[in-house]
Write a protein that holds these residues in place. Structure first.
Motif, PDB file in Angstrom:
ATOM      1  N   VAL A 120      32.615  37.770  39.116  1.00 18.07           N
ATOM      2  CA  VAL A 120      32.193  38.913  38.301  1.00 18.07           C
ATOM      3  C   VAL A 120      31.155  39.748  39.041  1.00 18.07           C
ATOM      4  N   ILE A 124      40.847  35.168  38.088  1.00 18.38           N
ATOM      5  CA  ILE A 124      39.485  35.201  37.561  1.00 18.38           C
ATOM      6  C   ILE A 124      39.151  33.818  37.011  1.00 18.38           C
ATOM      7  N   GLU A 162      40.120  47.677  37.332  1.00 20.52           N
ATOM      8  CA  GLU A 162      39.554  46.335  37.170  1.00 20.52           C
ATOM      9  C   GLU A 162      39.949  45.753  35.819  1.00 20.52           C
ATOM     10  N   ASP A 163      40.010  46.593  34.776  1.00 20.13           N
ATOM     11  CA  ASP A 163      40.443  46.134  33.456  1.00 20.13           C
ATOM     12  C   ASP A 163      41.912  45.717  33.488  1.00 20.13           C
ATOM     13  N   ASP A 179      42.133  42.306  35.024  1.00 24.00           N
ATOM     14  CA  ASP A 179      41.732  41.332  33.999  1.00 24.00           C
ATOM     15  C   ASP A 179      42.879  41.058  33.025  1.00 24.00           C
ATOM     16  N   ASP A 211      45.764  39.029  34.562  1.00 21.99           N
ATOM     17  CA  ASP A 211      45.416  37.621  34.770  1.00 21.99           C
ATOM     18  C   ASP A 211      45.368  36.870  33.446  1.00 21.99           C
ATOM     19  N   ARG A 212      44.898  37.554  32.402  1.00 20.46           N
ATOM     20  CA  ARG A 212      44.768  36.907  31.091  1.00 20.46           C
ATOM     21  C   ARG A 212      46.114  36.769  30.378  1.00 20.46           C
TER      22      ARG A 212
END
Length: 314
Positions: free
Chosen positions: A99, A87, A70-71, A74, A77-78
């Motif tokens: 979330v 997200i 999951e990290d 993230d 996507d960032r």
């Protein structure tokens, strides 16, 4: 600057599949490094120094290493913004919903469910969809765990700097052995999943049901919550549990959602076609076993033939 990521993964790994979907949805280039988890390659010292938990996937971006699936989603996507935003802004209602659902679905004990069904196939509604040549009995699985534990004990002596990590991994494998050997415990987990999917069905019923629009988990946008849900649905398919959890007569919206999701190219490639990937891995393993036993030109011919077959199926 042209960034080239390194992804350490296995294509049939549940958690690796989340990351593969995210990378493909974002059109991010990366170098893939397959970790042969069934051979215990994730326990080798070189990999334990990258990921001390001895798990896949792991994403490496220069000096930066990200471990949890999951990290990693993230991070992708960032760090790689484009038109596909997995997200949404966390200050929005949709962002908060994403979330919430990612957290709930990530908490499903998929590893226990997977090995619990491998060890107790009679709990499968329609039968495991694992190729017969890959199926292993409960006894074989437990023996393989014992062999992994023994290997890690030896490695912990040979590599004192990794001793703590190996001992933690031994404890984790021992705990998993105990849990999957408890059939009643596996049954309880399957019952608890009913409640989780009831919540999923309720959420899907809140989404705009306009048949002219695509139905996704938190609205009209495909998000990281959809990735987590789709990988879970794919695993339930593989374990022969789909009929238990969704159909035209039970959780209809979830059933409709999954029919739609399977048509999405990234979901189809990574999740739906996982059985083909399992067979490919088996063929590659058989080829590597056979090559030392056959001579010169024959070996080269076999290797070239397999390479051609795999190239055609990519």
């Amino acid at each position: 600057m042209d960034r080239r990521l390194k992804l350490y993964y296995h294509p049939t790994s549940y958690f690796s599949q989340k990351v593969l979907i995210a990378l493909q949805e974002k059109n991010v280039k990366y170098d893939s490094h397959t970790i042969e988890v069934h051979k215990g390659q994730q326990l080798e010292p070189w990999y334990m120094r990258i990921n001390s938990a001895g798990q896949v996937p792991t994403l490496q971006d220069g000096e930066k290493i990200v471990k949890e699936s999951e990290d990693i989603v993230d991070y992708i996507d960032r760090e790689f913004p484009n038109d596909s935003k997995l997200i949404p802004d966390l200050s929005t209602e949709v962002g908060k919903e994403v979330v919430k659902w990612r957290k709930l679905l990530h908490a499903v004990p998929v590893v226990m469910i997977t090995y619990g069904l491998y060890c107790n196939p009679e709990l499968s509604t329609s039968g495991l969809k694992i190729p017969k040549c890959l199926f292993r009995s409960k006894e074989d699985i437990l023996v393989s765990f014992q062999l992994f534990e023994k290997k890690m004990e030896q490695l912990s002596d040979l590599h004192p700097d990794l001793r703590e990590a190996y001992l933690a991994k031994i404890c984790a494998i021992h705990d998993l052995k105990v849990r999957i050997d408890d059939k009643e415990g596996v049954v309880r987990v399957l019952m608890e999943l009913e409640s989780t999917l009831d919540q999923v069905e309720e959420q899907l019923n809140k989404v705009d049901a306009d048949p002219s629009k695509e139905l996704w988990f938190c609205g009209q946008q495909f998000t990281a919550a959809d990735i987590t849900l789709c990988v879970l649905m794919g695993r339930l398919d593989l374990l022969g549990l789909s009929e238990r959890y969704h159909s035209k007569n039970k959780r209809l919206r979830l059933h409709q959602y999954w029919l739609q999701a399977k048509k999405r190219p990234t979901i189809n490639r990574v999740v739906v076609n996982v059985r083909k990937e399992m067979m490919k891995q088996r063929l590659k393993k058989n080829a590597m076993t056979a090559l030392p036993l056959i001579g010169g030109l024959v070996a080269l011919g076999l290797a070239a033939g397999l390479a051609f077959v795999f190239a055609q199926k990519r």
